[in-house]
Design a protein around this motif. Structure first.
Motif, PDB file in Angstrom:
ATOM      1  N   UNK A 149       0.532  -1.196  -0.071  1.00 62.65           N
ATOM      2  CA  UNK A 149       0.083  -0.177   0.127  1.00 62.65           C
ATOM      3  C   UNK A 149       0.936   1.218  -0.051  1.00 62.65           C
ATOM      4  N   UNK A 150       2.210   1.062   0.140  1.00 58.66           N
ATOM      5  CA  UNK A 150       3.283   2.517  -0.287  1.00 58.66           C
ATOM      6  C   UNK A 150       3.047   2.950  -1.903  1.00 58.66           C
ATOM      7  N   UNK A 151       3.483   3.790  -1.145  1.00 59.97           N
ATOM      8  CA  UNK A 151       4.578   5.192  -2.727  1.00 59.97           C
ATOM      9  C   UNK A 151       4.755   4.383  -3.293  1.00 59.97           C
ATOM     10  N   UNK A 152       5.786   3.769  -4.310  1.00 58.72           N
ATOM     11  CA  UNK A 152       6.524   3.187  -5.061  1.00 58.72           C
ATOM     12  C   UNK A 152       6.971   4.805  -6.094  1.00 58.72           C
ATOM     13  N   UNK A 153       8.500   5.151  -5.948  1.00 58.38           N
ATOM     14  CA  UNK A 153       7.947   6.505  -6.963  1.00 58.38           C
ATOM     15  C   UNK A 153       9.858   6.320  -7.950  1.00 58.38           C
ATOM     16  N   UNK A 154       9.393   6.575  -8.987  1.00 61.24           N
ATOM     17  CA  UNK A 154      10.891   6.346 -10.604  1.00 61.24           C
ATOM     18  C   UNK A 154      10.011   8.316 -11.588  1.00 61.24           C
ATOM     19  N   UNK A 155      11.368   8.064 -11.781  1.00 63.79           N
ATOM     20  CA  UNK A 155      11.503   9.255 -12.692  1.00 63.79           C
ATOM     21  C   UNK A 155      12.049   8.975 -13.727  1.00 63.79           C
ATOM     22  N   UNK A 156      11.823  10.129 -14.718  1.00 60.30           N
ATOM     23  CA  UNK A 156      12.034   9.680 -16.638  1.00 60.30           C
ATOM     24  C   UNK A 156      13.544   9.745 -16.685  1.00 60.30           C
ATOM     25  N   UNK A 157      14.238   9.331 -17.542  1.00 60.94           N
ATOM     26  CA  UNK A 157      15.736   9.864 -17.207  1.00 60.94           C
ATOM     27  C   UNK A 157      15.916  11.395 -17.415  1.00 60.94           C
ATOM     28  N   UNK A 158      15.119  12.110 -18.790  1.00 62.15           N
ATOM     29  CA  UNK A 158      14.973  13.605 -18.450  1.00 62.15           C
ATOM     30  C   UNK A 158      14.164  14.170 -17.234  1.00 62.15           C
ATOM     31  N   UNK A 159      13.598  13.812 -16.645  1.00 65.39           N
ATOM     32  CA  UNK A 159      13.580  14.326 -15.477  1.00 65.39           C
ATOM     33  C   UNK A 159      12.218  14.872 -15.116  1.00 65.39           C
ATOM     34  N   UNK A 160      11.105  14.546 -16.995  1.00 68.19           N
ATOM     35  CA  UNK A 160       9.927  14.963 -17.489  1.00 68.19           C
ATOM     36  C   UNK A 160       8.731  14.770 -16.387  1.00 68.19           C
ATOM     37  N   UNK A 161       8.502  12.996 -16.293  1.00 68.54           N
ATOM     38  CA  UNK A 161       7.825  12.532 -15.628  1.00 68.54           C
ATOM     39  C   UNK A 161       8.192  12.069 -14.290  1.00 68.54           C
ATOM     40  N   UNK A 162       7.511  12.491 -12.809  1.00 72.23           N
ATOM     41  CA  UNK A 162       7.801  11.483 -11.816  1.00 72.23           C
ATOM     42  C   UNK A 162       6.511  10.762 -12.099  1.00 72.23           C
ATOM     43  N   UNK A 163       6.632   9.425 -10.911  1.00 68.26           N
ATOM     44  CA  UNK A 163       5.343   8.676 -11.266  1.00 68.26           C
ATOM     45  C   UNK A 163       5.167   8.257  -9.640  1.00 68.26           C
ATOM     46  N   UNK A 164       4.564   8.216  -9.116  1.00 65.71           N
ATOM     47  CA  UNK A 164       4.175   7.764  -7.855  1.00 65.71           C
ATOM     48  C   UNK A 164       2.367   6.450  -7.593  1.00 65.71           C
TER      49      UNK A 164
END
Length: 496
Positions: A157-172
């Motif tokens: 139920x926790x929040x996994x975070x990643x971001x595109x290499x160019x920094x344009x999009x971050x997903x939770x």
């Protein structure tokens, strides 16, 4: 200590999990248990029992082998209040306890991804979270959630975070995370999911992808992580738009990512491009555990762990509805499906994925008078709805059945839905899509369909406006004059 306050939109922004627990306690919707509880099945069994009997949320404060840690089950499934089952989700999002779920859908759909997003703001860490002296995942409570699971799960139920290499999009987002050993974990994702889309960009570069797992952040962050925001929209910015003010984040210790400022525990690391490990089986949101079901999932190598004093973690032993998987994921899907159908110019009022259907069953309601807008009658409208959902919304992959009805049916009321399904869908009138992309977790599909990621989808035609036998619904709304209805409403209001 954070303090809840009214946001720029007038919402009551709860800024930590402890504030959320206090809000639930005000409605007698949380139960604290200080007896010793074992993380091997025992803790999860209690949470699952609470799900299946609509009990208050459970908070275990005495976890065997993990002094100082607490574990919560029931962050956002149905509440124990039979009048307001979506109360926990509503309160987590800053709304009143009694908010109707379709109001939540309406409010979310009203957020304009072009105009209303508010990026998060980086603040100094004020949570009291400190870097642990060594990386040891065995130090973090990881319950065995079902007998038959392939391992202990750090996250459900926790929040996994990643971001595109160019920094344009971050997903939770929320995903299941299984502990492999003291320094490695698995991350379950699929290519059409936002996390999987971001991972594919790092893989093409041949570079390790930074990740951060934020356990038990402020409740609205958990809710948004469990939804599916529109493609390329940051959940943190969506939350900022929701509250009308920036969400507070802090810098991670060892990776170039920001994490929710009030997260109780943060686990950081890197996913190597080609590293995989066996994961599963696991009891899932469709309500079943498939014995022997394993796949090779992404592997995260952990570089840092930080925690607040006396952390509170969450767990969802997924299974038969209704649990957090059903209330959260279906909200996001309902918003996305409704937007796709309305943007296509179809006379759609609401889309609702009933949580009791394990997010496999959707109800689409259409406006009265639709037959004057659509050439070809109800069969053509249902066919067009099917084509639009399949081509414009990737989340359709999870569905197995869709019921299309007029909007005199309340899609959130199972009494209405079952009545419509039984009395408006003429046997043999279904529109069946024989092959389309499927989310292949569900055992409803054959092994061959699951391996190919393709299977059928049924659309039930429950529209009666152009039915061969004309009929008027015999309901309070349909068969009484407006003056009579107003008189009865006023009369009953005096006595109820």
């Amino acid at each position: 200590m954070t303090v809840a306050r009214a946001s720029g939109t007038g919402l009551h922004h709860l800024r930590s999990i402890d504030e959320y627990l206090a809000a639930l306690a005000a409605h007698d919707d949380v139960l604290e248990i200080d007896d010793p509880v074992d993380l091997h099945l025992e803790a999860a069994a209690g949470i699952r029992y609470a799900f299946e009997h609509d009990l208050p949320a459970l908070v275990y404060s005495n976890l065997v082998g993990h002094p100082g840690y607490r574990l919560m089950g029931g962050l956002a499934p149905y509440s124990s209040d039979p009048r307001h089952r979506y109360a926990r989700v509503a309160v987590a999002l800053g709304l009143p306890w009694e908010t109707h779920p379709l109001e939540i859908v309406d409010r979310m759909a009203a957020i304009d991804a072009e105009k209303d997003l508010v990026p998060p703001v980086v603040v100094p860490d004020r949570s009291g979270r400190v870097l642990l002296p060594e990386v040891d995942l065995f130090a973090i409570p990881s319950p065995r959630l079902h007998e038959g699971d392939g391992g202990d799960y750090l996250n459900s139920i926790g929040t996994m975070i990643a971001r595109t290499p160019d920094g344009s999009w971050t997903n939770w987002h929320v995903c299941r995370v299984m502990r492999l050993d003291a320094r490695r974990l698995t991350i379950w994702t699929r290519p059409f999911q936002h996390f999987g889309m971001i991972y594919s960009k790092w893989r093409k570069l041949g570079e390790p992808m930074p990740f951060a797992l934020a356990l038990t952040p402020e409740p609205a962050a958990t809710v948004l992580s469990g939804l599916r925001a529109p493609d390329f929209v940051d959940e943190a910015a969506f939350l900022g738009g929701w509250f009308g003010e920036p969400l507070e984040v802090t810098r991670a210790h060892s990776v170039d990512l920001d994490v929710p400022a009030t997260a109780q525990v943060v686990i950081e690391g890197y996913v190597q491009p080609e590293d995989r490990a066996a994961e599963g089986p696991f009891g899932e949101f469709h309500g079943y555990l498939i014995p022997g079901e394993q796949d090779h999932e992404l592997v995260g190598e952990v570089t840092a762990i930080s925690a607040v004093p006396r952390p509170l973690l969450g767990a969802v032993p997924a299974g038969k509805p209704v649990d957090d998987d059903h209330t959260l994921n279906q909200l996001g899907q309902s918003v996305l499906q409704r937007r796709a159908l309305r943007d296509a110019g179809l006379p759609v009022d609401q889309v609702w994925l009933n949580p009791e259907g394990a997010n496999h069953f959707a109800v689409v309601t259409v406006r009265p008078g639709w037959s004057s807008e659509v050439a070809g009658g109800s069969a053509e409208l249902v066919r067009t709805i099917a084509e639009t959902m399949l081509t414009r919304c990737a989340a359709t992959a999870i569905l197995t059945r869709v019921l299309v009805v007029e909007n005199d049916v309340d899609p959130t009321a199972l009494r209405d839905v079952l009545w419509a399904l039984a009395t408006r869908v003429r046997p043999g009138s279904d529109h069946v899509v024989k092959s389309r992309v499927i989310f292949n977790l569900s055992p409803i599909f054959t092994p061959e369909e699951r391996a190919a990621h393709h299977g059928p989808l049924t659309f039930h035609n429950g529209l009666i406006e152009d039915a061969a036998t004309p009929a008027i619904p015999s309901t309070f709304e349909s068969v009484y004059p407006e003056a009579v209805k107003q008189r009865i409403a006023t009369l009953l209001a005096k006595h109820l």
